[in-house]
Design a protein around this motif. Structure first.
Motif, PDB file in Angstrom:
ATOM      1  N   MET A 166       0.832  -1.208   0.000  1.00 29.52           N
ATOM      2  CA  MET A 166       0.000   0.000   0.000  1.00 29.52           C
ATOM      3  C   MET A 166       0.863   1.254   0.000  1.00 29.52           C
ATOM      4  SD  MET A 166      -3.198  -1.014   2.491  1.00 29.52           S
ATOM      5  CE  MET A 166      -3.748   0.672   2.602  1.00 29.52           C
ATOM      6  N   THR A 167       1.950   1.239   0.744  1.00 23.68           N
ATOM      7  CA  THR A 167       2.857   2.382   0.778  1.00 23.68           C
ATOM      8  C   THR A 167       3.478   2.604  -0.593  1.00 23.68           C
ATOM      9  OG1 THR A 167       3.338   1.932   3.091  1.00 23.68           O
ATOM     10  CG2 THR A 167       4.887   3.353   1.930  1.00 23.68           C
ATOM     11  N   HIS A 168       3.854   1.509  -1.236  1.00 20.57           N
ATOM     12  CA  HIS A 168       4.432   1.601  -2.580  1.00 20.57           C
ATOM     13  C   HIS A 168       3.402   2.168  -3.560  1.00 20.57           C
ATOM     14  CE1 HIS A 168       6.949   0.697  -5.978  1.00 20.57           C
ATOM     15  NE2 HIS A 168       5.966  -0.014  -6.535  1.00 20.57           N
ATOM     16  N   MET A 169       2.155   1.640  -3.478  1.00 18.46           N
ATOM     17  CA  MET A 169       1.092   2.128  -4.362  1.00 18.46           C
ATOM     18  C   MET A 169       0.790   3.594  -4.067  1.00 18.46           C
ATOM     19  SD  MET A 169      -1.471  -1.198  -4.590  1.00 18.46           S
ATOM     20  CE  MET A 169      -2.881  -0.185  -4.518  1.00 18.46           C
ATOM     21  N   GLN A 170       0.805   3.969  -2.799  1.00 17.16           N
ATOM     22  CA  GLN A 170       0.544   5.351  -2.426  1.00 17.16           C
ATOM     23  C   GLN A 170       1.630   6.259  -3.003  1.00 17.16           C
ATOM     24  OE1 GLN A 170       0.678   6.141   1.769  1.00 17.16           O
ATOM     25  NE2 GLN A 170      -0.647   7.930   1.595  1.00 17.16           N
ATOM     26  N   GLY A 171       2.879   5.794  -2.955  1.00 14.08           N
ATOM     27  CA  GLY A 171       3.976   6.563  -3.550  1.00 14.08           C
ATOM     28  C   GLY A 171       3.785   6.740  -5.040  1.00 14.08           C
TER      29      GLY A 171
END
Length: 187
Positions: A166-171
């Protein structure tokens, strides 16, 4: 995905002790977990497999001696003995064990002297069976606790992986939004 460590490090990871310091019960639990085999067993069957002929005989004698059928049968024999020696043979002058029933008392003492240790042997065997059951219950409970701890590790690893994704997608979304805002301000 971050895998929880392999089952061979269970003692160190979940119990906080080296494998060499485990009790025999703990060792069986860890070995069964590592081999992915169940630890459950039928304690009654296990105790029966360990029993000798004399153990089983003591159990049978205790079962008979501790029953209502035995009490009523024995009471019937005692009353019959007294009626026979006092009422029937006593009137004929042929009583082989007259009123104070000395021979009957001797027989009762002999039965009690033999029956008591046999019942104690059976009780000792039952106590051994109870200790075996308690030990097995401890193993099953320990196994359940350790399996729950392993499941928590797996769930935590999945959560971490999900949060990282999710953090990667948010980035990526932030980057796309940032690029879109730059391109829209340039227009």
């Amino acid at each position: 995905m971050n895998q929880p460590s392999d089952p061979t490090d269970i003692p160190e990871r979940l119990l906080g002790r080296a494998a060499g310091t485990l009790d025999p019960e703990e060792r069986r639990v860890v070995d069964s977990m590592a081999a992915r085999r169940p630890i459950s067993l039928d304690i009654g069957e296990e105790a029966e497999n360990r029993a000798t002929f004399w153990d089983r005989l003591a159990d049978r004698v205790a079962a008979v001696g501790g029953s209502w059928a035995f009490i009523f049968t024995f009471l019937g024999v005692l009353v019959g003995w007294m009626i026979l020696n006092t009422g029937i043979l006593g009137r004929l002058g042929e009583a082989f064990d007259p009123y104070p029933y000395i021979f009957l008392n001797l027989m009762l003492s002999m039965v009690a002297a033999l029956q008591a240790p046999v019942i104690m042997m059976s009780q000792n065997r039952q106590a051994t069976k109870d200790r075996l059951a308690a030990s097995h219950d401890y193993e099953v409970n320990l196994r359940a606790e350790l399996e729950i701890m392993r499941l928590h590790e797996k769930i935590d690893a999945l959560r971490i992986e999900h949060l990282e994704a999710m953090t990667h997608m948010q980035g990526e979304v932030i980057t796309v939004l940032h690029n879109n805002s730059i391109s829209s301000t340039a227009d």
